[in-house]
Enzyme design. Structure first.
Site, mmCIF file in Angstrom:
data_model
loop_
_atom_site.group_PDB
_atom_site.id
_atom_site.type_symbol
_atom_site.label_atom_id
_atom_site.label_comp_id
_atom_site.label_asym_id
_atom_site.label_seq_id
_atom_site.Cartn_x
_atom_site.Cartn_y
_atom_site.Cartn_z
ATOM 1 N N GLY A 27 6.955 -1.846 -2.811
ATOM 2 C CA GLY A 27 6.338 -0.539 -2.877
ATOM 3 C C GLY A 27 6.774 0.259 -4.084
ATOM 4 N N GLN A 60 -6.893 -1.271 1.723
ATOM 5 C CA GLN A 60 -6.341 -1.023 3.052
ATOM 6 C C GLN A 60 -7.180 0.024 3.779
ATOM 7 O OE1 GLN A 60 -2.847 1.405 4.153
ATOM 8 N NE2 GLN A 60 -1.881 -0.530 4.751
ATOM 9 N N ARG A 120 -1.719 -5.230 9.070
ATOM 10 C CA ARG A 120 -0.343 -4.768 8.820
ATOM 11 C C ARG A 120 0.263 -4.183 10.087
ATOM 12 N NH1 ARG A 120 2.652 -0.348 4.965
ATOM 13 N NH2 ARG A 120 3.936 -1.845 3.847
ATOM 14 N N PRO A 159 0.826 -1.208 0.000
ATOM 15 C CA PRO A 159 0.000 0.000 0.000
ATOM 16 C C PRO A 159 0.859 1.256 0.000
ATOM 17 C CG PRO A 159 0.059 -0.989 2.187
ATOM 18 C CD PRO A 159 0.758 -1.944 1.271
ATOM 19 N N THR A 165 0.286 5.602 -0.210
ATOM 20 C CA THR A 165 -0.539 6.795 -0.346
ATOM 21 C C THR A 165 -0.112 7.580 -1.575
ATOM 22 O OG1 THR A 165 -1.011 6.957 2.014
ATOM 23 C CG2 THR A 165 -1.108 9.007 0.747
ATOM 24 N N TYR A 191 -0.305 5.198 12.754
ATOM 25 C CA TYR A 191 -1.715 5.569 12.675
ATOM 26 C C TYR A 191 -2.505 4.977 13.846
ATOM 27 C CZ TYR A 191 -0.115 7.263 8.200
ATOM 28 O OH TYR A 191 0.583 7.931 7.233
#
Length: 360
Positions: free
Chosen positions: A317, A106, A234, A31, A33, A187
């Site tokens: 990634g 995600q 994750r 994943p 962003t 997060y």
């Protein structure tokens, strides 16, 4: 590539399953962003193209997608908490399936890593405790310090669990093969694990058993809603991102994994930061698939992780970001495009859908 390297690489090419998710081989997209959604959190035709281009990877884990308005922290990140957002994700899932891959959305609630001006409602961020994260958040008016969040009440905890559950339902109903719960990178779920972001004295704080309670309850609720065989989780043990401290990571993460293990989720996704002993402990304690993100490693090293049994699948990634035909390049031993760091976040098709393929 010599014969030994070729033999190692063969470990990547056998099919496998993660829960109910069938993978043609062992290389997945991590994943990332990209901040290219609309102002109301809707993915676009460009997003559909971006993921479909990368469908030679066996599983595409999407960028972090907020499960609620409270879950947003950055500009132009997508959501999956409204019907319009889910409908847009359906077009992405359809395109990825048509191109031969699988899609996992995600679910990312940023917690305190936020600024009210980046959210649709302008509310104070939610977090385990009323402690601001150090650092600035980029906003439409420039960088601003991340403000003190609001300590979550028990009602907030219950509502947030419900938000994750509903977002997961919207994702699979929109055609996603599963969801990944983002318990990494500083997060919300990792904030509950942290010894400096979580100073609660109720059942969601204090000792390790208290700090792992909320992430496990989120995972249990989502597994109950869509089936554990469609859920990944994750983690990034020891990561300082988001001003996180984990002074007891060596004990914390085995306890978290032990708490999640009975759910028999589809997979655990580990961001490996160098503690090989901890990684082996987590591998040994996890009963289903393990996806390993060894950032910066070459593909031979990643393949060795599969061959050694440390990982069932490896996630990549920026290699996938910059090389839409990554699998072809790996197989051919071809040179790789380098990512354009100036276009990683926000913008148009430049640095998003215009990376050249080998055939070009």
């Amino acid at each position: 590539m010599n014969a030994s390297d070729a033999s190692t690489m063969e470990a990547l090419w056998s099919p496998t399953t993660l829960g109910s998710i069938h993978l043609a081989h062992r290389v997945a997209m991590a994943p990332m962003t990209r901040s290219r959604a609309t102002g109301d959190g809707i993915v676009t035709q460009l997003t559909r193209t971006y993921y479909a281009q990368r469908a030679s990877l066996s599983m595409l884990i999407t960028e972090g997608t907020q499960p609620s308005a409270d879950g947003q922290g950055y500009l132009a990140t997508p959501g999956i908490h409204t019907g319009e957002q889910a409908d847009a994700w359906r077009t992405v899932a359809d395109a990825v399936h048509d191109a031969g891959s699988t899609l996992v959305v995600q679910l990312m609630h940023v917690g305190r890593v936020s600024h009210p001006s980046n959210t649709p409602h302008g509310r104070q961020a939610l977090a385990p405790s009323a402690i601001a994260a150090a650092g600035d958040m980029f906003t439409a008016s420039g960088p601003q310090a991340m403000p003190v969040p609001r300590k979550m009440t028990r009602a907030d905890v219950a509502q947030t669990i419900s938000d994750f559950r509903r977002a997961a339902r919207l994702a699979v109903d929109a055609g996603a093969d599963g969801v990944e719960l983002h318990g990494a990178n500083g997060y919300l779920l990792q904030q509950f694990l942290s010894t400096n972001a979580n100073l609660r004295t109720d059942e969601y704080g204090g000792d390790i058993a208290g700090r792992i309670r909320f992430p496990i309850e989120v995972a249990a609720a989502v597994a109950d809603e869509i089936g554990a065989d469609r859920v990944g989780f994750r983690i990034s043990p020891g990561s300082p991102l988001g001003d996180i401290e984990e002074t007891d990571a060596a004990e914390l993460y085995p306890a978290l994994v032990a708490g999640l293990a009975p759910l028999r989720l589809a997979y655990l996704h580990v961001v490996h930061l160098g503690d090989d002993g901890l990684l082996r402990s987590l591998r040994d304690g996890w009963p289903t698939g393990l996806v390993l993100n060894r950032a910066g490693a070459d593909m031979e090293r990643r393949a060795q992780d599969v061959r050694d049994g440390l990982a069932d699948v490896v996630s990549v990634g920026q290699l996938a970001l910059a090389n839409p035909d990554l699998i072809d390049r790996i197989v051919a031993g071809a040179p790789m495009n380098s990512p354009d760091r100036g276009t990683l976040y926000g913008g148009d098709e430049r640095g998003y859908t215009d990376y050249p393929r080998l055939a070009a």
